[in-house]
Design a protein around this motif. Sequence first.
Motif, PDB file in Angstrom:
ATOM      1  N   ARG A 157       0.840  -1.198   0.000  1.00 29.78           N
ATOM      2  CA  ARG A 157       0.000   0.000   0.000  1.00 29.78           C
ATOM      3  C   ARG A 157       0.878   1.252   0.000  1.00 29.78           C
ATOM      4  O   ARG A 157       2.059   1.198   0.337  1.00 29.78           O
ATOM      5  N   ARG A 158       0.241   2.340  -0.357  1.00 34.41           N
ATOM      6  CA  ARG A 158       0.947   3.620  -0.356  1.00 34.41           C
ATOM      7  C   ARG A 158       1.226   4.040   1.082  1.00 34.41           C
ATOM      8  O   ARG A 158       0.354   3.928   1.954  1.00 34.41           O
ATOM      9  N   LEU A 159       2.452   4.503   1.329  1.00 36.08           N
ATOM     10  CA  LEU A 159       2.805   4.993   2.661  1.00 36.08           C
ATOM     11  C   LEU A 159       2.301   6.426   2.823  1.00 36.08           C
ATOM     12  O   LEU A 159       2.239   7.192   1.861  1.00 36.08           O
ATOM     13  N   THR A 160       1.939   6.763   4.041  1.00 33.19           N
ATOM     14  CA  THR A 160       1.436   8.093   4.371  1.00 33.19           C
ATOM     15  C   THR A 160       2.269   8.645   5.524  1.00 33.19           C
ATOM     16  O   THR A 160       3.076   7.919   6.126  1.00 33.19           O
ATOM     17  N   PRO A 161       2.066   9.903   5.870  1.00 34.66           N
ATOM     18  CA  PRO A 161       2.791  10.457   7.013  1.00 34.66           C
ATOM     19  C   PRO A 161       2.599   9.653   8.306  1.00 34.66           C
ATOM     20  O   PRO A 161       3.474   9.677   9.177  1.00 34.66           O
ATOM     21  N   LYS A 162       1.522   8.900   8.422  1.00 30.44           N
ATOM     22  CA  LYS A 162       1.325   8.068   9.610  1.00 30.44           C
ATOM     23  C   LYS A 162       2.360   6.944   9.691  1.00 30.44           C
ATOM     24  O   LYS A 162       2.578   6.376  10.755  1.00 30.44           O
ATOM     25  N   ASP A 163       2.991   6.624   8.566  1.00 29.60           N
ATOM     26  CA  ASP A 163       4.004   5.575   8.515  1.00 29.60           C
ATOM     27  C   ASP A 163       5.419   6.113   8.730  1.00 29.60           C
ATOM     28  O   ASP A 163       6.394   5.381   8.565  1.00 29.60           O
ATOM     29  N   LEU A 164       5.530   7.384   9.091  1.00 25.50           N
ATOM     30  CA  LEU A 164       6.830   8.054   9.174  1.00 25.50           C
ATOM     31  C   LEU A 164       7.849   7.274   9.998  1.00 25.50           C
ATOM     32  O   LEU A 164       8.964   7.031   9.551  1.00 25.50           O
TER      33      LEU A 164
ATOM     34  N   ALA B   7      19.553  14.187   8.920  1.00 27.96           N
ATOM     35  CA  ALA B   7      19.389  15.644   8.988  1.00 27.96           C
ATOM     36  C   ALA B   7      18.087  16.127   8.350  1.00 27.96           C
ATOM     37  O   ALA B   7      17.716  17.286   8.530  1.00 27.96           O
ATOM     38  N   ILE B   8      17.388  15.269   7.633  1.00 29.77           N
ATOM     39  CA  ILE B   8      16.132  15.686   6.999  1.00 29.77           C
ATOM     40  C   ILE B   8      15.050  15.764   8.073  1.00 29.77           C
ATOM     41  O   ILE B   8      14.767  14.771   8.749  1.00 29.77           O
ATOM     42  N   PRO B   9      14.437  16.925   8.241  1.00 27.06           N
ATOM     43  CA  PRO B   9      13.383  17.050   9.256  1.00 27.06           C
ATOM     44  C   PRO B   9      12.187  16.142   8.946  1.00 27.06           C
ATOM     45  O   PRO B   9      11.872  15.882   7.778  1.00 27.06           O
ATOM     46  N   ASN B  10      11.524  15.668   9.980  1.00 27.00           N
ATOM     47  CA  ASN B  10      10.353  14.806   9.811  1.00 27.00           C
ATOM     48  C   ASN B  10       9.316  15.424   8.885  1.00 27.00           C
ATOM     49  O   ASN B  10       8.719  14.731   8.066  1.00 27.00           O
ATOM     50  N   ARG B  11       9.089  16.720   8.997  1.00 28.13           N
ATOM     51  CA  ARG B  11       8.065  17.373   8.164  1.00 28.13           C
ATOM     52  C   ARG B  11       8.406  17.252   6.682  1.00 28.13           C
ATOM     53  O   ARG B  11       7.513  17.136   5.849  1.00 28.13           O
ATOM     54  N   ASP B  12       9.702  17.256   6.343  1.00 25.98           N
ATOM     55  CA  ASP B  12      10.105  17.113   4.947  1.00 25.98           C
ATOM     56  C   ASP B  12       9.907  15.679   4.456  1.00 25.98           C
ATOM     57  O   ASP B  12       9.515  15.452   3.308  1.00 25.98           O
ATOM     58  N   VAL B  13      10.180  14.704   5.320  1.00 23.70           N
ATOM     59  CA  VAL B  13       9.951  13.305   4.947  1.00 23.70           C
ATOM     60  C   VAL B  13       8.447  13.068   4.794  1.00 23.70           C
ATOM     61  O   VAL B  13       8.004  12.416   3.847  1.00 23.70           O
ATOM     62  N   GLU B  14       7.651  13.620   5.707  1.00 23.12           N
ATOM     63  CA  GLU B  14       6.191  13.487   5.606  1.00 23.12           C
ATOM     64  C   GLU B  14       5.695  14.099   4.302  1.00 23.12           C
ATOM     65  O   GLU B  14       4.843  13.522   3.627  1.00 23.12           O
ATOM     66  N   ARG B  15       6.223  15.247   3.942  1.00 28.66           N
ATOM     67  CA  ARG B  15       5.826  15.903   2.687  1.00 28.66           C
ATOM     68  C   ARG B  15       6.181  15.015   1.492  1.00 28.66           C
ATOM     69  O   ARG B  15       5.400  14.872   0.555  1.00 28.66           O
TER      70      ARG B  15
ATOM     71  N   LEU C 220       6.340  11.772   1.497  1.00 31.03           N
ATOM     72  CA  LEU C 220       5.380  10.669   1.468  1.00 31.03           C
ATOM     73  C   LEU C 220       4.047  11.107   0.875  1.00 31.03           C
ATOM     74  O   LEU C 220       3.351  10.315   0.244  1.00 31.03           O
ATOM     75  N   GLU C 221       3.701  12.372   1.073  1.00 29.65           N
ATOM     76  CA  GLU C 221       2.453  12.888   0.509  1.00 29.65           C
ATOM     77  C   GLU C 221       2.570  13.132  -0.989  1.00 29.65           C
ATOM     78  O   GLU C 221       1.644  12.861  -1.747  1.00 29.65           O
ATOM     79  N   VAL C 222       3.712  13.648  -1.434  1.00 22.87           N
ATOM     80  CA  VAL C 222       3.888  14.081  -2.825  1.00 22.87           C
ATOM     81  C   VAL C 222       4.345  12.944  -3.738  1.00 22.87           C
ATOM     82  O   VAL C 222       3.821  12.777  -4.839  1.00 22.87           O
ATOM     83  N   ASN C 223       5.332  12.182  -3.300  1.00 21.42           N
ATOM     84  CA  ASN C 223       5.868  11.095  -4.122  1.00 21.42           C
ATOM     85  C   ASN C 223       5.013   9.849  -3.951  1.00 21.42           C
ATOM     86  O   ASN C 223       4.266   9.722  -2.993  1.00 21.42           O
ATOM     87  N   MET C 224       5.153   8.935  -4.874  1.00 16.07           N
ATOM     88  CA  MET C 224       4.466   7.658  -4.779  1.00 16.07           C
ATOM     89  C   MET C 224       5.427   6.705  -4.066  1.00 16.07           C
ATOM     90  O   MET C 224       6.358   6.194  -4.677  1.00 16.07           O
TER      91      MET C 224
END
Length: 172
Positions: free
Chosen positions: A4-11, A38-46, A48-52
Amino acid sequence: MIIRRLTPKDLSAFRALWADGLMRVPTAFLFSAEEVRAIPNRDVERGLEVNMTLGAFDDAKRLVGFVSARRGGPQRMRHMADIGPLYVRADAQGRGFGRALMEAVLQQLIDAGVQQAELVVDVENTGAQKLYRALGFHAFGKRPRAVLIEGTGRDDLLMIKALDGTDLTRGA
């Protein structure tokens, strides 16, 4: 197996698996472990939202693999997508997770109207190359010294697959 597609909940699970991959197979990733930390969580979450980014879960509902795909940004490149990285935990390899992830991401790209998928793979990663070839990818070039890992140049093989039936080997 669940894909399944990962979402920010899977961070948290995603970051842990990414770190595992960076530790075990650093040549499979563009970023170093230090850069990823060094990548902030908010950037990884973003991301996950933008990329497949698809995840593979085992019977215990544990994230054991992932693959990402990014569609071309400018309008003139929206017909293509870059795939990678693909990573499956060592204890889950050989059980079809990598193939299932690749088949799922390719189908989603087809469903989105993408005409071709491209990826890069370390020239020494023959296992991944075998999988990609079995899925219809072919090499179209080599990028010498694509990355430097601890000062040593690593070559990448460039691979491509038409998703719309076009023969991309013409003239190659």
